[in-house]
Design a protein around this motif. Structure first.
Motif, PDB file in Angstrom:
ATOM      1  N   GLY A 131       3.665   3.785   7.203  1.00 53.13           N
ATOM      2  CA  GLY A 131       2.727   4.749   6.640  1.00 53.13           C
ATOM      3  C   GLY A 131       3.170   6.183   6.842  1.00 53.13           C
ATOM      4  O   GLY A 131       3.041   7.020   5.941  1.00 53.13           O
ATOM      5  N   GLY A 188      -0.684   9.200   6.505  1.00 55.72           N
ATOM      6  CA  GLY A 188       0.007   7.994   6.054  1.00 55.72           C
ATOM      7  C   GLY A 188       0.005   6.914   7.119  1.00 55.72           C
ATOM      8  O   GLY A 188      -0.197   5.730   6.833  1.00 55.72           O
ATOM      9  N   ILE A 217      -2.312   9.622   0.174  1.00 52.45           N
ATOM     10  CA  ILE A 217      -3.097  10.205   1.263  1.00 52.45           C
ATOM     11  C   ILE A 217      -2.258  11.217   2.037  1.00 52.45           C
ATOM     12  O   ILE A 217      -2.781  12.232   2.531  1.00 52.45           O
ATOM     13  CB  ILE A 217      -3.649   9.090   2.188  1.00 52.45           C
ATOM     14  CG1 ILE A 217      -4.925   9.569   2.882  1.00 52.45           C
ATOM     15  CG2 ILE A 217      -2.628   8.617   3.180  1.00 52.45           C
ATOM     16  CD1 ILE A 217      -6.105   9.718   1.965  1.00 52.45           C
ATOM     17  N   MET A 235      -6.510  -0.349  -0.004  1.00 51.28           N
ATOM     18  CA  MET A 235      -6.368   1.006   0.534  1.00 51.28           C
ATOM     19  C   MET A 235      -5.798   1.956  -0.516  1.00 51.28           C
ATOM     20  O   MET A 235      -6.058   3.170  -0.476  1.00 51.28           O
ATOM     21  CB  MET A 235      -5.464   0.989   1.765  1.00 51.28           C
ATOM     22  CG  MET A 235      -6.022   0.218   2.958  1.00 51.28           C
ATOM     23  SD  MET A 235      -7.519   0.925   3.648  1.00 51.28           S
ATOM     24  CE  MET A 235      -6.869   2.366   4.479  1.00 51.28           C
ATOM     25  N   ASN A 236      -5.039   1.423  -1.473  1.00 47.70           N
ATOM     26  CA  ASN A 236      -4.544   2.259  -2.572  1.00 47.70           C
ATOM     27  C   ASN A 236      -5.701   2.839  -3.379  1.00 47.70           C
ATOM     28  O   ASN A 236      -5.697   4.019  -3.735  1.00 47.70           O
ATOM     29  CB  ASN A 236      -3.651   1.439  -3.506  1.00 47.70           C
ATOM     30  CG  ASN A 236      -2.333   1.052  -2.876  1.00 47.70           C
ATOM     31  OD1 ASN A 236      -1.874   1.690  -1.950  1.00 47.70           O
ATOM     32  ND2 ASN A 236      -1.728   0.000  -3.394  1.00 47.70           N
ATOM     33  N   THR A 288      -3.925  -3.889   2.052  1.00 47.88           N
ATOM     34  CA  THR A 288      -3.112  -2.713   1.726  1.00 47.88           C
ATOM     35  C   THR A 288      -3.313  -2.299   0.269  1.00 47.88           C
ATOM     36  O   THR A 288      -3.307  -1.104  -0.050  1.00 47.88           O
ATOM     37  CB  THR A 288      -1.623  -2.986   1.981  1.00 47.88           C
ATOM     38  OG1 THR A 288      -1.218  -4.191   1.302  1.00 47.88           O
ATOM     39  CG2 THR A 288      -1.345  -3.142   3.462  1.00 47.88           C
ATOM     40  N   ALA A 331      -7.544   5.587  -1.461  1.00 49.61           N
ATOM     41  CA  ALA A 331      -6.777   6.835  -1.475  1.00 49.61           C
ATOM     42  C   ALA A 331      -6.887   7.527  -2.834  1.00 49.61           C
ATOM     43  O   ALA A 331      -7.047   8.752  -2.912  1.00 49.61           O
ATOM     44  CB  ALA A 331      -5.313   6.558  -1.140  1.00 49.61           C
ATOM     45  N   GLY A 350      -0.854   4.187  -1.973  1.00 50.82           N
ATOM     46  CA  GLY A 350      -1.961   4.858  -1.304  1.00 50.82           C
ATOM     47  C   GLY A 350      -1.511   5.685  -0.122  1.00 50.82           C
ATOM     48  O   GLY A 350      -2.046   6.772   0.145  1.00 50.82           O
ATOM     49  N   GLN A 351      -0.514   5.208   0.614  1.00 44.78           N
ATOM     50  CA  GLN A 351      -0.013   5.944   1.768  1.00 44.78           C
ATOM     51  C   GLN A 351       0.678   7.237   1.333  1.00 44.78           C
ATOM     52  O   GLN A 351       0.588   8.257   2.021  1.00 44.78           O
ATOM     53  CB  GLN A 351       0.935   5.047   2.566  1.00 44.78           C
ATOM     54  CG  GLN A 351       0.215   3.890   3.252  1.00 44.78           C
ATOM     55  CD  GLN A 351       1.093   2.692   3.529  1.00 44.78           C
ATOM     56  OE1 GLN A 351       2.316   2.809   3.646  1.00 44.78           O
ATOM     57  NE2 GLN A 351       0.486   1.514   3.626  1.00 44.78           N
ATOM     58  N   GLY A 375       0.785  -1.232   0.000  1.00 45.18           N
ATOM     59  CA  GLY A 375       0.000   0.000   0.000  1.00 45.18           C
ATOM     60  C   GLY A 375       0.810   1.271   0.000  1.00 45.18           C
ATOM     61  O   GLY A 375       0.274   2.336   0.345  1.00 45.18           O
ATOM     62  N   TRP A 434      -3.277   5.197   7.231  1.00 48.40           N
ATOM     63  CA  TRP A 434      -3.429   4.272   6.098  1.00 48.40           C
ATOM     64  C   TRP A 434      -2.617   2.982   6.321  1.00 48.40           C
ATOM     65  O   TRP A 434      -2.936   1.953   5.746  1.00 48.40           O
ATOM     66  CB  TRP A 434      -3.015   4.959   4.799  1.00 48.40           C
ATOM     67  CG  TRP A 434      -4.111   4.976   3.788  1.00 48.40           C
ATOM     68  CD1 TRP A 434      -4.108   4.411   2.539  1.00 48.40           C
ATOM     69  CD2 TRP A 434      -5.390   5.612   3.925  1.00 48.40           C
ATOM     70  NE1 TRP A 434      -5.300   4.644   1.906  1.00 48.40           N
ATOM     71  CE2 TRP A 434      -6.109   5.380   2.731  1.00 48.40           C
ATOM     72  CE3 TRP A 434      -6.011   6.331   4.929  1.00 48.40           C
ATOM     73  CZ2 TRP A 434      -7.413   5.839   2.532  1.00 48.40           C
ATOM     74  CZ3 TRP A 434      -7.298   6.808   4.742  1.00 48.40           C
ATOM     75  CH2 TRP A 434      -7.969   6.560   3.559  1.00 48.40           C
TER      76      TRP A 434
END
Length: 367
Positions: free
Chosen positions: A261, A137, A104, A162-163, A159, A166, A100-101, A97, A140
């Motif tokens: 994150g 982060g 975000i 979660m991408n 994870t 975000a 995404g982290q 992830g 996330w």
């Protein structure tokens, strides 16, 4: 009548311990082979000789002072994300992830820049950006870690999902904050006031490089010499052993993912506040996924990641320059990058395994 079972011509055997010198020789052969294949493909399509192709790759990364600084800046961002993922990977928690982290964290920075302009001094806005990006982060990273500890969910899937969340959040706020209305993009944030723009250290590229070096040093010390680093290694080797010696595995998982994150959030902060001064769904440019390979190729060693990051960035910028100089579209650059990565990954296979052929005498006997 019993027939003798025929053995295959060859089979794959796991190697024993391989020295670092041998491993790097195999990697060097893989890189050279990748460059030869890319040069041949480009030569066939363009009619130019391979030497000019190689020269173009070098020029793409180091052809001018600006190109050189951009190469090292890109290296720094990729290195930060790779370092962020490494503690989780050492723990055998497969955090996919990073993308995404980073996103975000960048979104949190952009929100501070937009919402706090004119309400706080610039220094206070930057401090809020740092805190918000790291907190976003960390959140996330915390969510999939919590799911893992409570319900043993698959961290790779959680994870990864979660991408997408975000990405859609960034897409949503891009419409909310779009300038001008109907454009579908935010544009440069606070272009007139520069509120929330991270300060330049020497030049606009150097800040990210300094931060990357600082995080590399921190991560090396953290993983090798700290109690937390030791606990991460033990959990990665065996959760049962970790519990037996009194390590609280769930606490280690959550703590490590919060750290991962938060460091990815710093990368998002640098991308939004220091480099692009805007946020888009593509601002991470796939580096969250590339960082997985950088960390893996370096065997989760922070210092070695400097060299693997450099290799990936150099290849990517060189491939893009080839596409531009020889009039090919960007997809061709992606193809060349893919070929290079294929050979690099293949070299790791041959470091771990070997192909064992049947003995010639055994083949004659079976015949």
């Amino acid at each position: 009548m019993n027939e003798k079972k025929k053995e295959p011509l060859f089979h794959i055997v796991k190697r024993g311990d391989v020295s670092n010198a041998t491993a790097w020789k195999v990697r060097a052969i893989g890189i050279i082979a990748a460059l030869i294949v890319c040069a041949l493909i480009t030569t066939v399509l363009t009619g130019d000789n391979p030497i000019s192709v190689y020269a173009t790759m070098v020029s793409g990364a180091f052809g001018s002072a600006r190109k050189t600084w951009i190469t090292f800046q890109n290296l720094a961002i990729l290195l930060i994300i790779s370092l962020a993922l490494t503690p989780a990977f050492r723990m055998r928690f497969w955090n996919i992830g990073g993308e995404g982290q980073v996103l975000i964290g960048g979104l949190a920075s952009a929100a501070c820049m937009i919402c706090l302009e004119g309400k706080l001094p610039n220094a206070a806005v930057i401090l809020c950006m740092i805190a918000a990006s790291m907190a976003a982060g960390a959140l996330w990273g915390f969510i999939p870690a919590l799911f893992k500890t409570l319900w043993n969910t698959n961290e790779t899937l959680s994870t990864l999902m979660m991408n997408y969340i975000a990405t859609q959040l960034v897409a949503f706020f891009t419409v909310v904050w779009e300038v001008p209305k109907g454009s579908g993009k935010i544009g440069i944030i606070n272009q007139n006031t520069n509120t929330g723009w991270l300060p330049e250290v020497g030049n606009r590229y150097l800040l990210a490089i300094i931060v990357a070096l600082a995080i590399t040093l921190f991560m090396h010390i953290y993983l090798k010499y700290s109690k937390h680093g030791y606990e991460i290694s033990v959990v990665g080797e065996s959760e049962r052993t970790a519990r037996y010696v009194g390590i609280k595995v769930e606490k280690v998982i959550i703590r490590t993912m919060i750290l991962s994150g938060a460091l990815c959030g710093i990368a998002g902060l640098l991308l939004v506040g220091g480099i692009n001064h805007t946020v888009t769904t593509t601002i991470a440019d796939g580096q969250g996924f590339t960082a997985v390979m950088v960390s893996w190729l370096a065997k989760f060693h922070p210092v070695a990641m400097i060299f693997t990051s450099f290799l990936i960035v150099f290849m990517d910028r060189g491939a893009s320059e080839i596409s531009t100089v020889f009039g090919l579209n960007q997809s061709f650059a992606d193809i060349l990058t893919g070929i290079i990565l294929f050979f690099i990954i293949g070299s790791e296979f041959f470091i771990t395994y070997k192909i064992s052929f049947r003995k010639k005498a055994q083949r004659k006997e079976e015949a």
